[in-house]
Write an enzyme that holds these catalytic residues in place. Structure first.
Site, PDB file in Angstrom:
ATOM      1  N   ARG A 118       0.887  -1.181   0.000  1.00  0.00           N
ATOM      2  CA  ARG A 118       0.000   0.000   0.000  1.00  0.00           C
ATOM      3  C   ARG A 118       0.912   1.213   0.000  1.00  0.00           C
ATOM      4  O   ARG A 118       1.686   1.414   0.946  1.00  0.00           O
ATOM      5  CB  ARG A 118      -0.916  -0.035   1.223  1.00  0.00           C
ATOM      6  CG  ARG A 118      -1.763   1.202   1.349  1.00  0.00           C
ATOM      7  CD  ARG A 118      -2.958   1.022   2.286  1.00  0.00           C
ATOM      8  NE  ARG A 118      -4.020   0.289   1.632  1.00  0.00           N
ATOM      9  CZ  ARG A 118      -5.299   0.280   2.041  1.00  0.00           C
ATOM     10  NH1 ARG A 118      -5.654   0.934   3.128  1.00  0.00           N
ATOM     11  NH2 ARG A 118      -6.202  -0.394   1.379  1.00  0.00           N
ATOM     12  N   HIS A 145      -6.916   0.915  -7.091  1.00  0.00           N
ATOM     13  CA  HIS A 145      -7.122  -0.012  -5.957  1.00  0.00           C
ATOM     14  C   HIS A 145      -7.714  -1.319  -6.509  1.00  0.00           C
ATOM     15  O   HIS A 145      -8.904  -1.596  -6.345  1.00  0.00           O
ATOM     16  CB  HIS A 145      -8.059   0.635  -4.935  1.00  0.00           C
ATOM     17  CG  HIS A 145      -8.072  -0.030  -3.591  1.00  0.00           C
ATOM     18  ND1 HIS A 145      -7.262  -1.106  -3.261  1.00  0.00           N
ATOM     19  CD2 HIS A 145      -8.814   0.217  -2.475  1.00  0.00           C
ATOM     20  CE1 HIS A 145      -7.499  -1.466  -2.004  1.00  0.00           C
ATOM     21  NE2 HIS A 145      -8.443  -0.689  -1.512  1.00  0.00           N
ATOM     22  N   GLN A 148      -9.816  -4.008  -4.463  1.00  0.00           N
ATOM     23  CA  GLN A 148     -11.138  -3.509  -4.055  1.00  0.00           C
ATOM     24  C   GLN A 148     -12.165  -3.748  -5.162  1.00  0.00           C
ATOM     25  O   GLN A 148     -13.270  -4.231  -4.919  1.00  0.00           O
ATOM     26  CB  GLN A 148     -11.056  -2.008  -3.750  1.00  0.00           C
ATOM     27  CG  GLN A 148     -12.393  -1.406  -3.385  1.00  0.00           C
ATOM     28  CD  GLN A 148     -12.935  -1.939  -2.071  1.00  0.00           C
ATOM     29  OE1 GLN A 148     -12.253  -1.929  -1.069  1.00  0.00           O
ATOM     30  NE2 GLN A 148     -14.174  -2.425  -2.086  1.00  0.00           N
ATOM     31  N   ASP A 259     -17.437   7.018  -2.139  1.00  0.00           N
ATOM     32  CA  ASP A 259     -16.273   6.772  -1.286  1.00  0.00           C
ATOM     33  C   ASP A 259     -16.044   8.063  -0.504  1.00  0.00           C
ATOM     34  O   ASP A 259     -16.704   9.083  -0.768  1.00  0.00           O
ATOM     35  CB  ASP A 259     -15.059   6.429  -2.178  1.00  0.00           C
ATOM     36  CG  ASP A 259     -13.788   6.146  -1.381  1.00  0.00           C
ATOM     37  OD1 ASP A 259     -13.881   5.813  -0.178  1.00  0.00           O
ATOM     38  OD2 ASP A 259     -12.678   6.269  -1.963  1.00  0.00           O
ATOM     39  N   CYS A 301     -16.516   1.309  -0.603  1.00  0.00           N
ATOM     40  CA  CYS A 301     -15.373   0.441  -0.280  1.00  0.00           C
ATOM     41  C   CYS A 301     -15.064   0.426   1.215  1.00  0.00           C
ATOM     42  O   CYS A 301     -14.433  -0.500   1.705  1.00  0.00           O
ATOM     43  CB  CYS A 301     -14.154   0.885  -1.075  1.00  0.00           C
ATOM     44  SG  CYS A 301     -13.579   2.548  -0.649  1.00  0.00           S
ATOM     45  N   ARG A 328     -13.594  -8.821   0.110  1.00  0.00           N
ATOM     46  CA  ARG A 328     -12.171  -8.487  -0.034  1.00  0.00           C
ATOM     47  C   ARG A 328     -11.333  -9.720   0.253  1.00  0.00           C
ATOM     48  O   ARG A 328     -10.316  -9.960  -0.373  1.00  0.00           O
ATOM     49  CB  ARG A 328     -11.769  -7.372   0.936  1.00  0.00           C
ATOM     50  CG  ARG A 328     -12.481  -6.039   0.782  1.00  0.00           C
ATOM     51  CD  ARG A 328     -12.239  -5.412  -0.567  1.00  0.00           C
ATOM     52  NE  ARG A 328     -10.820  -5.339  -0.896  1.00  0.00           N
ATOM     53  CZ  ARG A 328      -9.950  -4.477  -0.321  1.00  0.00           C
ATOM     54  NH1 ARG A 328     -10.364  -3.589   0.537  1.00  0.00           N
ATOM     55  NH2 ARG A 328      -8.679  -4.488  -0.665  1.00  0.00           N
TER      56      ARG A 328
HETATM   57  N1   CP Z   1     -11.435  -0.619   1.392  1.00  0.00           N
HETATM   58  C1   CP Z   1     -10.201  -0.667   1.927  1.00  0.00           C
HETATM   59  O1   CP Z   1      -9.187  -0.785   1.241  1.00  0.00           O
HETATM   60  O2   CP Z   1     -10.187  -0.601   3.289  1.00  0.00           O
HETATM   61  P1   CP Z   1      -8.902  -0.531   4.201  1.00  0.00           P
HETATM   62  O3   CP Z   1      -8.266   0.818   3.976  1.00  0.00           O
HETATM   63  O4   CP Z   1      -9.432  -0.681   5.613  1.00  0.00           O
HETATM   64  O5   CP Z   1      -7.962  -1.632   3.826  1.00  0.00           O
HETATM   65  N1  NVA Z   2     -10.006   6.643  -1.600  1.00  0.00           N
HETATM   66  C1  NVA Z   2      -9.665   6.056  -0.328  1.00  0.00           C
HETATM   67  C2  NVA Z   2      -9.857   4.573  -0.370  1.00  0.00           C
HETATM   68  C3  NVA Z   2      -9.602   3.885   0.936  1.00  0.00           C
HETATM   69  C4  NVA Z   2      -9.802   2.407   0.841  1.00  0.00           C
HETATM   70  C5  NVA Z   2      -8.219   6.403   0.007  1.00  0.00           C
HETATM   71  O1  NVA Z   2      -7.356   6.365  -0.877  1.00  0.00           O
HETATM   72  O2  NVA Z   2      -7.952   6.734   1.165  1.00  0.00           O
END
Ligand code: CP
Ligand code: NVA
Length: 345
Positions: A118, A145, A148, A259, A301, A328
């Site tokens: 990440r 992502h 997701q 989101d 998400c 997920r």
């Molecule tokens: N949707 C998602 O990626 O959640 P997290 O940030 O909790 O992993």
């Molecule tokens: N758009 C959000 C998604 C989190 C799962 C972010 O990048 O923080």
């Protein structure tokens, strides 16, 4: 200077950086196998799993941002296949701090069998993938992502499969492949032009789902993402459109998605964003005025904040958000199985 001990001749491992890199059939097969994992695990159907193909293998989770779902899904999925998930948070290792990402990826990938990362900029995951000797999975970047949106495809498939086939038991075996259930649907996005919308744009039109996105003026997706979405849509007969008016996007929508308005790393823009997104909160009233299909469903998400969707929608029977979160696990399991057990997608 010579880069001692590092061979650039080694065969390149398969990665999962964005769904844009894969065909509709490859993505739908990943979803199909995710469903099989879910049914096998929750129902022991057709029989309980005894194989542990990742026994003795390690998947490193290099996360420079917080996570609940992606982390829990990945750790439990790896354990299910008999492997070890090693969480390396930004406070734990020299991830872009004191050591370049390039050096870190060469070092970590020389000791583990897979990396799930990440990151902030999308170039970071691309560097990791280029330098890694083992498969790399994108666990979220500022641009995409992918795991997701695989879970979203699975959740949409489940919903329409169960409805068409009058299935009341959520975990029974599926009688249709996702290629038979998704095409022809319309998704409406109301919110930020962010990583989630961009991954939707490179995945949904490819499997025949139309996307209409409403984002405030000056919130725009990357040009290359829009080009991919439009090219895919032209092949499948889906449509892709952008507007600043939520009602326009919601017209005849089957699925409504949003989101957070403030993604990780954008905390300093909070006050400005809250102002610019005024009028974008998903509510029953907004959806009614927009004229979505009578049986519309809602997705997000997570994590969710109340400003982008009110409780009435978020906790309603139309909301698929908690199955979406659970899925997920099964879709990440399917990706890990493809990359680390079967050798490719
Ligand atoms: N949707 C998602 O990626 O959640 P997290 O940030 O909790 O992993
Ligand atoms: N758009 C959000 C998604 C989190 C799962 C972010 O990048 O923080």
């Amino acid at each position: 200077m010579a880069q001692q001990g590092y061979s650039t001749q080694a065969p390149k491992p398969p990665h999962f950086i964005t769904t844009a890199d894969y065909t509709a059939e490859q993505l739908l097969d990943l979803v199909h196998r995710a469903i099989q994992f879910k049914v096998e695990s929750k129902y022991n159907h057709p029989q309980p799993r005894t194989e542990r193909p990742l026994s003795g293998k390690t998947l490193a989770l290099m996360f420079s941002k917080r996570s609940t779902r992606t982390r829990v899904a990945t750790e439990t999925a790896t354990a299910y296949l008999g492997g070890h998930a090693m969480f390396l948070g930004s406070q734990d290792i020299q991830l872009g701090v004191n050591e370049s990402l390039l050096d870190t990826s060469r070092v970590v990938s020389s000791m583990v069998d897979g990396i799930m990362a990440r990151v902030k900029g999308h170039d970071e995951i691309e560097t990791l993938a280029r330098e890694s000797r083992v498969p790399v999975i994108n666990a979220l970047s500022d641009k995409y992502h992918p795991t997701q949106i695989l879970a979203d495809l699975m959740t949409i498939h489940e919903h329409y499969h169960h409805r068409k086939n009058n299935v009341t038991d959520r975990y029974t075996a599926h009688t249709q492949h996702p290629r038979e259930t998704l095409s022809g649907l319309k998704a409406a996005w109301v919110g930020d032009a962010n990583n989630i919308l961009q991954e939707i744009l490179v995945a949904f039109p490819k499997v025949g789902i139309s996307v209409a996105a409403a984002c405030p003026p000056s919130y725009k997706c990357d040009e290359d993402v829009i080009e991919i979405a439009k090219a895919d849509a032209a092949k499948t007969g889906a449509s892709v459109s952008f507007t600043t008016n939520p009602s326009e996007a919601l017209k005849d929508a089957d699925i409504i998605i949003t989101d957070t308005w403030i993604s990780m790393g954008q905390e300093e823009e909070k006050a400005k964003r809250l102002q610019e997104f005024a009028g974008y909160q998903v509510t029953m009233d907004m959806v009614k005025k927009g004229g979505a299909k009578p049986d519309w469903v809602f997705m997000h998400c997570l994590p969710r904040k109340p400003e982008e969707v009110d409780d009435e929608v978020f906790y309603s029977d139309r909301s698929l958000v908690f199955s979406e979160a659970e899925n997920r696990k099964w879709t990440i399991l399917s990706v890990i199985d493809a990359l680390m057990v079967r050798g490719g997608i």
